[in-house]
Scaffold this motif. Sequence first.
Motif, PDB file in Angstrom:
ATOM      1  N   VAL A   2       0.939 -10.473  -9.266  1.00 27.27           N
ATOM      2  CA  VAL A   2       1.061 -10.439  -7.817  1.00 27.27           C
ATOM      3  C   VAL A   2       0.065 -11.413  -7.194  1.00 27.27           C
ATOM      4  O   VAL A   2      -1.020 -11.632  -7.703  1.00 27.27           O
ATOM      5  CB  VAL A   2       0.850  -9.015  -7.252  1.00 27.27           C
ATOM      6  CG1 VAL A   2       1.964  -8.101  -7.688  1.00 27.27           C
ATOM      7  CG2 VAL A   2      -0.482  -8.455  -7.634  1.00 27.27           C
ATOM      8  N   ASP A   3       0.484 -12.000  -6.087  1.00 29.01           N
ATOM      9  CA  ASP A   3      -0.318 -12.993  -5.384  1.00 29.01           C
ATOM     10  C   ASP A   3      -0.693 -12.425  -4.017  1.00 29.01           C
ATOM     11  O   ASP A   3       0.139 -12.407  -3.102  1.00 29.01           O
ATOM     12  CB  ASP A   3       0.488 -14.288  -5.241  1.00 29.01           C
ATOM     13  CG  ASP A   3      -0.265 -15.378  -4.495  1.00 29.01           C
ATOM     14  OD1 ASP A   3      -1.454 -15.189  -4.185  1.00 29.01           O
ATOM     15  OD2 ASP A   3       0.350 -16.421  -4.229  1.00 29.01           O
ATOM     16  N   LEU A   4      -1.916 -11.956  -3.899  1.00 32.82           N
ATOM     17  CA  LEU A   4      -2.358 -11.329  -2.660  1.00 32.82           C
ATOM     18  C   LEU A   4      -2.365 -12.296  -1.477  1.00 32.82           C
ATOM     19  O   LEU A   4      -2.236 -11.877  -0.336  1.00 32.82           O
ATOM     20  CB  LEU A   4      -3.757 -10.731  -2.836  1.00 32.82           C
ATOM     21  CG  LEU A   4      -3.888  -9.621  -3.876  1.00 32.82           C
ATOM     22  CD1 LEU A   4      -5.349  -9.221  -4.037  1.00 32.82           C
ATOM     23  CD2 LEU A   4      -3.044  -8.429  -3.497  1.00 32.82           C
ATOM     24  N   ASP A   5      -2.517 -13.568  -1.751  1.00 27.87           N
ATOM     25  CA  ASP A   5      -2.617 -14.561  -0.682  1.00 27.87           C
ATOM     26  C   ASP A   5      -1.299 -15.267  -0.396  1.00 27.87           C
ATOM     27  O   ASP A   5      -1.230 -16.088   0.514  1.00 27.87           O
ATOM     28  CB  ASP A   5      -3.690 -15.601  -1.032  1.00 27.87           C
ATOM     29  CG  ASP A   5      -5.069 -14.975  -1.147  1.00 27.87           C
ATOM     30  OD1 ASP A   5      -5.370 -14.086  -0.323  1.00 27.87           O
ATOM     31  OD2 ASP A   5      -5.829 -15.350  -2.042  1.00 27.87           O
ATOM     32  N   GLY A   6      -0.272 -14.978  -1.157  1.00 32.04           N
ATOM     33  CA  GLY A   6       1.013 -15.654  -0.986  1.00 32.04           C
ATOM     34  C   GLY A   6       1.822 -15.071   0.158  1.00 32.04           C
ATOM     35  O   GLY A   6       1.506 -14.002   0.692  1.00 32.04           O
ATOM     36  N   PRO A   7       2.895 -15.756   0.528  1.00 30.72           N
ATOM     37  CA  PRO A   7       3.716 -15.306   1.657  1.00 30.72           C
ATOM     38  C   PRO A   7       4.677 -14.161   1.340  1.00 30.72           C
ATOM     39  O   PRO A   7       5.138 -13.472   2.244  1.00 30.72           O
ATOM     40  CB  PRO A   7       4.496 -16.568   2.032  1.00 30.72           C
ATOM     41  CG  PRO A   7       4.623 -17.314   0.742  1.00 30.72           C
ATOM     42  CD  PRO A   7       3.336 -17.039   0.009  1.00 30.72           C
ATOM     43  N   GLU A   8       4.986 -13.953   0.069  1.00 28.62           N
ATOM     44  CA  GLU A   8       5.947 -12.911  -0.301  1.00 28.62           C
ATOM     45  C   GLU A   8       5.316 -11.525  -0.142  1.00 28.62           C
ATOM     46  O   GLU A   8       4.200 -11.291  -0.601  1.00 28.62           O
ATOM     47  CB  GLU A   8       6.414 -13.104  -1.742  1.00 28.62           C
ATOM     48  CG  GLU A   8       7.513 -12.155  -2.147  1.00 28.62           C
ATOM     49  CD  GLU A   8       8.038 -12.404  -3.546  1.00 28.62           C
ATOM     50  OE1 GLU A   8       9.189 -12.025  -3.790  1.00 28.62           O
ATOM     51  OE2 GLU A   8       7.301 -12.949  -4.384  1.00 28.62           O
ATOM     52  N   PRO A   9       6.022 -10.587   0.513  1.00 30.32           N
ATOM     53  CA  PRO A   9       5.474  -9.239   0.692  1.00 30.32           C
ATOM     54  C   PRO A   9       5.131  -8.577  -0.640  1.00 30.32           C
ATOM     55  O   PRO A   9       5.814  -8.782  -1.651  1.00 30.32           O
ATOM     56  CB  PRO A   9       6.611  -8.480   1.385  1.00 30.32           C
ATOM     57  CG  PRO A   9       7.451  -9.533   2.023  1.00 30.32           C
ATOM     58  CD  PRO A   9       7.342 -10.731   1.126  1.00 30.32           C
ATOM     59  N   MET A  10       4.068  -7.767  -0.623  1.00 32.35           N
ATOM     60  CA  MET A  10       3.602  -7.108  -1.846  1.00 32.35           C
ATOM     61  C   MET A  10       4.681  -6.252  -2.489  1.00 32.35           C
ATOM     62  O   MET A  10       4.827  -6.237  -3.706  1.00 32.35           O
ATOM     63  CB  MET A  10       2.365  -6.236  -1.552  1.00 32.35           C
ATOM     64  CG  MET A  10       1.090  -7.023  -1.399  1.00 32.35           C
ATOM     65  SD  MET A  10       0.631  -7.922  -2.887  1.00 32.35           S
ATOM     66  CE  MET A  10       0.317  -6.591  -4.010  1.00 32.35           C
ATOM     67  N   TYR A  11       5.449  -5.511  -1.687  1.00 28.21           N
ATOM     68  CA  TYR A  11       6.448  -4.628  -2.282  1.00 28.21           C
ATOM     69  C   TYR A  11       7.487  -5.423  -3.065  1.00 28.21           C
ATOM     70  O   TYR A  11       7.965  -4.971  -4.106  1.00 28.21           O
ATOM     71  CB  TYR A  11       7.101  -3.720  -1.232  1.00 28.21           C
ATOM     72  CG  TYR A  11       8.180  -4.346  -0.383  1.00 28.21           C
ATOM     73  CD1 TYR A  11       9.513  -4.226  -0.738  1.00 28.21           C
ATOM     74  CD2 TYR A  11       7.857  -5.065   0.771  1.00 28.21           C
ATOM     75  CE1 TYR A  11      10.509  -4.806   0.039  1.00 28.21           C
ATOM     76  CE2 TYR A  11       8.835  -5.636   1.550  1.00 28.21           C
ATOM     77  CZ  TYR A  11      10.164  -5.506   1.180  1.00 28.21           C
ATOM     78  OH  TYR A  11      11.147  -6.077   1.944  1.00 28.21           O
ATOM     79  N   ARG A  12       7.819  -6.627  -2.602  1.00 30.10           N
ATOM     80  CA  ARG A  12       8.772  -7.469  -3.333  1.00 30.10           C
ATOM     81  C   ARG A  12       8.152  -7.996  -4.633  1.00 30.10           C
ATOM     82  O   ARG A  12       8.824  -8.065  -5.662  1.00 30.10           O
ATOM     83  CB  ARG A  12       9.242  -8.632  -2.469  1.00 30.10           C
ATOM     84  CG  ARG A  12      10.171  -8.212  -1.357  1.00 30.10           C
ATOM     85  CD  ARG A  12      10.761  -9.433  -0.660  1.00 30.10           C
ATOM     86  NE  ARG A  12      11.722  -9.040   0.333  1.00 30.10           N
ATOM     87  CZ  ARG A  12      13.004  -8.758   0.087  1.00 30.10           C
ATOM     88  NH1 ARG A  12      13.454  -8.815  -1.141  1.00 30.10           N
ATOM     89  NH2 ARG A  12      13.814  -8.406   1.062  1.00 30.10           N
ATOM     90  N   GLN A  13       6.898  -8.350  -4.581  1.00 34.49           N
ATOM     91  CA  GLN A  13       6.215  -8.820  -5.789  1.00 34.49           C
ATOM     92  C   GLN A  13       6.128  -7.705  -6.829  1.00 34.49           C
ATOM     93  O   GLN A  13       6.381  -7.925  -8.018  1.00 34.49           O
ATOM     94  CB  GLN A  13       4.812  -9.315  -5.447  1.00 34.49           C
ATOM     95  CG  GLN A  13       4.791 -10.568  -4.585  1.00 34.49           C
ATOM     96  CD  GLN A  13       3.386 -11.024  -4.317  1.00 34.49           C
ATOM     97  OE1 GLN A  13       2.624 -11.267  -5.264  1.00 34.49           O
ATOM     98  NE2 GLN A  13       3.025 -11.140  -3.051  1.00 34.49           N
ATOM     99  N   ILE A  14       5.781  -6.511  -6.370  1.00 35.29           N
ATOM    100  CA  ILE A  14       5.687  -5.368  -7.282  1.00 35.29           C
ATOM    101  C   ILE A  14       7.059  -5.032  -7.849  1.00 35.29           C
ATOM    102  O   ILE A  14       7.196  -4.769  -9.053  1.00 35.29           O
ATOM    103  CB  ILE A  14       5.055  -4.156  -6.562  1.00 35.29           C
ATOM    104  CG1 ILE A  14       3.599  -4.474  -6.246  1.00 35.29           C
ATOM    105  CG2 ILE A  14       5.185  -2.897  -7.404  1.00 35.29           C
ATOM    106  CD1 ILE A  14       2.947  -3.502  -5.280  1.00 35.29           C
TER     107      ILE A  14
END
Length: 79
Positions: A2-14
Amino acid sequence: MVDLDGPEPMYRQIARVLSDRVKDGRYAANRVMPSESDVCEEFNVSRRTARSAYALLAEQGIVTRVPGKGTYAADLNQT
């Protein structure tokens, strides 16, 4: 990852991480997935974020949610 600084929402990354684990067999088909609490702890996120990730996976057919029992990895090899 997961990329905390990226534009993609966390729930989508998870959701993507969990989906990859189902697809590569780390989470076996028709077996219980980690609880929302476990996801919160692993990714250091709120329950709402974990719930949103599982909701997305359910929409995509990657998991099946069973009230009172938990969330199960779908059998992606079914024909």
